[in-house]
Design an enzyme around this catalytic site. Structure first.
Site, PDB file in Angstrom:
ATOM      1  N   LYS A  73      -5.246  -2.218   1.577  1.00 45.89           N
ATOM      2  CA  LYS A  73      -6.435  -2.431   2.407  1.00 45.89           C
ATOM      3  C   LYS A  73      -6.399  -3.792   3.089  1.00 45.89           C
ATOM      4  CE  LYS A  73      -9.457   0.209  -0.464  1.00 45.89           C
ATOM      5  NZ  LYS A  73     -10.293   0.010  -1.639  1.00 45.89           N
ATOM      6  N   ARG A 104       1.193   6.667  -7.949  1.00 47.92           N
ATOM      7  CA  ARG A 104       0.446   6.583  -6.697  1.00 47.92           C
ATOM      8  C   ARG A 104       1.292   7.103  -5.543  1.00 47.92           C
ATOM      9  NH1 ARG A 104      -1.753   2.045  -4.356  1.00 47.92           N
ATOM     10  NH2 ARG A 104      -2.818   1.568  -6.277  1.00 47.92           N
ATOM     11  N   GLU A 145     -13.768   1.989  -4.695  1.00 41.03           N
ATOM     12  CA  GLU A 145     -14.571   0.797  -4.488  1.00 41.03           C
ATOM     13  C   GLU A 145     -14.987   0.797  -3.016  1.00 41.03           C
ATOM     14  OE1 GLU A 145     -12.623  -2.921  -5.393  1.00 41.03           O
ATOM     15  OE2 GLU A 145     -14.448  -4.044  -4.939  1.00 41.03           O
TER      16      GLU A 145
END
Ligand code: ATP
Ligand code: MG
Length: 551
Positions: free
Chosen positions: A270, A260, A34
């Site tokens: 983020k 992950r 994204e």
């Protein structure tokens, strides 16, 4: 055979099986970031897996921006992501793709679901939708609009698109099962009304599709064979499959989830990284202490060492945490083989060689790599005045200290034996200069009479050295699992403004990693320049954190 990007794991096993059974004959993956922030080392694992698998199997990998949330996205982020992927050494198939490329098609599929009575327009408020969704222990309850006629839903959906309604006034929902044990299957929202300028489609749309609806269809439209994502999407897989099973589309990619990358001493969200930037705790997204790709690049990490690290962090379905030292070791290991050695002085202390003729200068031949002859040699000026590291002198040191103390003889790397005669102090009692003598017969760093010295130290000629600023970076957090501000390492950056570098380096130093002998690996800062050139410490020669990590 060239070396593989990806070590064998459960995903490559699935792919091997699919190729053997001719389910697929060409592998096609994608990396779907994204564009709402910078890439971090966690994303690198996903990049190396998706692009790496495509390369290893002579397949293709798309770079597709998941741009369904216009409020947080920007062209700058999209550009930085492309730069990072290229820098890491990967090539995407064809052109850069965007989920928004498919907005028209997605809309048609949404109408198809309505026509099949598998989607409806819900006029409940966002609060009502949340409340009637239930939770892990309580089933959801049906919306009063769930059973409205499909033609009514179709009409409302078209009017949503044409801008007749306010933001949030109604949504399009899939009609699946409000009692499902999987919350994602409780009539998930497919479209919402949002008057928001979009980075690609500008103001064409006032309704935007949700991620879960968009992602699977984008994968299918692109002919993706294996849709590789992180474990938190496992609960979304039934929805991924439900959408593709219920629209007229041939392709049905297989979603596969893996663990992950989590890393000790590192925060990767983020949102929290953004806080560090906004609060001025770091210099920006590319601060060399940040776990971002741009930060690692600025610090001097090489793409190959980061890729090697990603390759080593195992791909399984079990959550795991990788020690940060594994990343640092990967960088260190590579640079040990590839970085030329030079001499730089972090904390200069002047040495005056009393018996060396004033005004004389000679050249000393130094090896550019101690183990690898192919690096060649260079000539360094040597004269009456040198700089050495301040801590290579210690007043009244015992016999175990092999460096300078009164009366001790030490080898100047590649040059001569020097004997320390005395230290000169200022009126505060600080040592400001060493007075030494040299033995002219020891040129090259050995004595014809076989006399041995235990210590060898690095040096630069005082008359010829260049002034540089050094930035010594250390870990941003000093606890293994940092939570926030309280865990910041107060010593994560030390700036040395009066460092000295051997001559002849600065002009050609951009983009090159060096080992400063005995002190660490350094890289010219590409973005920061004060009155002097700035070099970032990439990593120390040895790991000083290992103990803490094992606790
Ligand atoms: P963050 O939570 O850090 O903001 P994100 O998941 O929102 O990350 P995206 O841009 O959506 O960021 O991620 C793009 C791809 O990278 C996704 O497929 C995601 O699964 C993957 N990814 C993100 N973080 C990690 C990680 N720590 N390890 C491996 N893959 C990751
Ligand atoms: Mg995400």
């Amino acid at each position: 055979m060239t070396e593989k990007n990806v070590s064998e794991n459960f995903i490559t096993q699935i792919i091997d099986t699919d190729l053997a059974s001719a389910k697929h004959n060409k592998i096609h993956t994608r990396f779907p970031p994204e564009p709402n922030g910078f890439l971090h080392v966690g994303h690198v694992k996903s990049i190396c897996l998706n692009f790496g698998i495509a390369e290893d199997y002579q397949g293709l990998c798309n770079l597709r921006f998941d741009d369904t949330n216009p409020a947080k996205e920007s062209i700058e982020y999209a550009q930085s992501i492309q730069e990072d992927v290229e820098w890491l050494g990967f090539k995407w198939n064809d052109k850069v793709l965007y989920s928004s490329d498919y907005f028209d098609q997605l809309y048609v599929y949404a109408e198809e679901l309505i026509n099949k009575n598998l989607a409806y327009v819900d006029e409940q408020s966002p609060d009502e939708i949340r409340q009637t969704r239930g939770d892990f222990t309580t089933p959801g309850t049906n919306s009063p609009f769930r059973n409205r006629a499909k033609l009514e839903s179709l009409d409302l959906f078209r009017r949503m698109k044409s801008g007749e309604f306010k933001d949030g006034q109604m949504v399009l929902r899939a009609k699946i099962d409000m009692q499902s044990g999987n919350l994602n299957m409780r009539d998930p929202i497919l479209y919402r009304i949002k008057r928001q300028h979009h980075i690609r489609t500008a103001d064409k749309w006032c309704i935007y599709p949700m991620y879960d609806f968009t992602h699977c269809i984008s994968d299918a439209l692109e002919g993706i064979t294996h849709s590789i994502c992180t474990l938190e999407f496992a609960d979304h897989k039934p929805l991924y499959d439900w959408v593709l099973d219920n629209i007229s589309i041939e392709c049905h990619p297989q979603q596969i989830e893996f663990n992950r990358l989590n890393q000790t001493f590192t925060i990767m969200s983020k949102r929290k990284l953004n806080e560090l930037v906004e609060s001025g705790t770091v210099e920006g997204w590319d601060d060399p202490r940040m776990p971002t790709v741009s930060g690692m690049r600025r610090r001097g990490y090489t793409p190959s060492s980061i890729r090697e690290y990603a390759k080593k962090s195992t791909v399984t379905r079990k959550p795991s945490v990788v020690p940060m030292s594994m990343l640092e070791d990967s960088v260190r290991h590579e640079l040990n083989n590839t970085a030329p050695r030079i001499m730089g002085i972090l904390h200069p202390l002047k040495v005056v060689i009393e018996n060396y003729p004033e005004g004389q200068c000679e050249m000393i031949t130094a090896k550019n790599h101690p183990m690898d002859e192919s690096f060649g040699t260079r000539d360094l000026p040597f004269g009456r005045e040198l700089y050495i590291e301040a801590d290579d002198y210690k007043e009244g040191a015992n016999r175990k200290f092999f460096r300078f103390t009164e009366g001790r003889e030490v080898r100047m790397r590649y040059a001569y034996y020097l004997t320390c005669q005395r230290a000169i102090k200022n009126d505060k009692g600080e040592v400001i200069e060493l007075r030494c003598t040299y033995d002219p017969d020891t040129k090259g760093g050995s004595s014809p009479d076989g006399r041995k010295v235990k210590g060898t130290i690095h040096w630069v000629s005082a008359d010829h050295a260049d002034d540089v600023e050094l930035r010594l970076y250390d870990r941003l957090y000093n606890v293994v699992s940092p939570k926030g501000k309280d865990d910041l390492n107060p010593d994560s950056l030390k700036i040395l403004k009066n460092a000295k570098l051997e001559p002849g380096i600065i002009a050609g130093s951009e983009g090159k990693q060096y080992q400063f002998e005995r002190t660490g690996y350094f890289f010219r800062d590409q973005t920061h320049e004060n009155d002097k050139p700035v070099f970032n410490r990439i990593v120390t020669l040895r790991d000083s954190w290992a103990k803490l990590e094992q606790e």
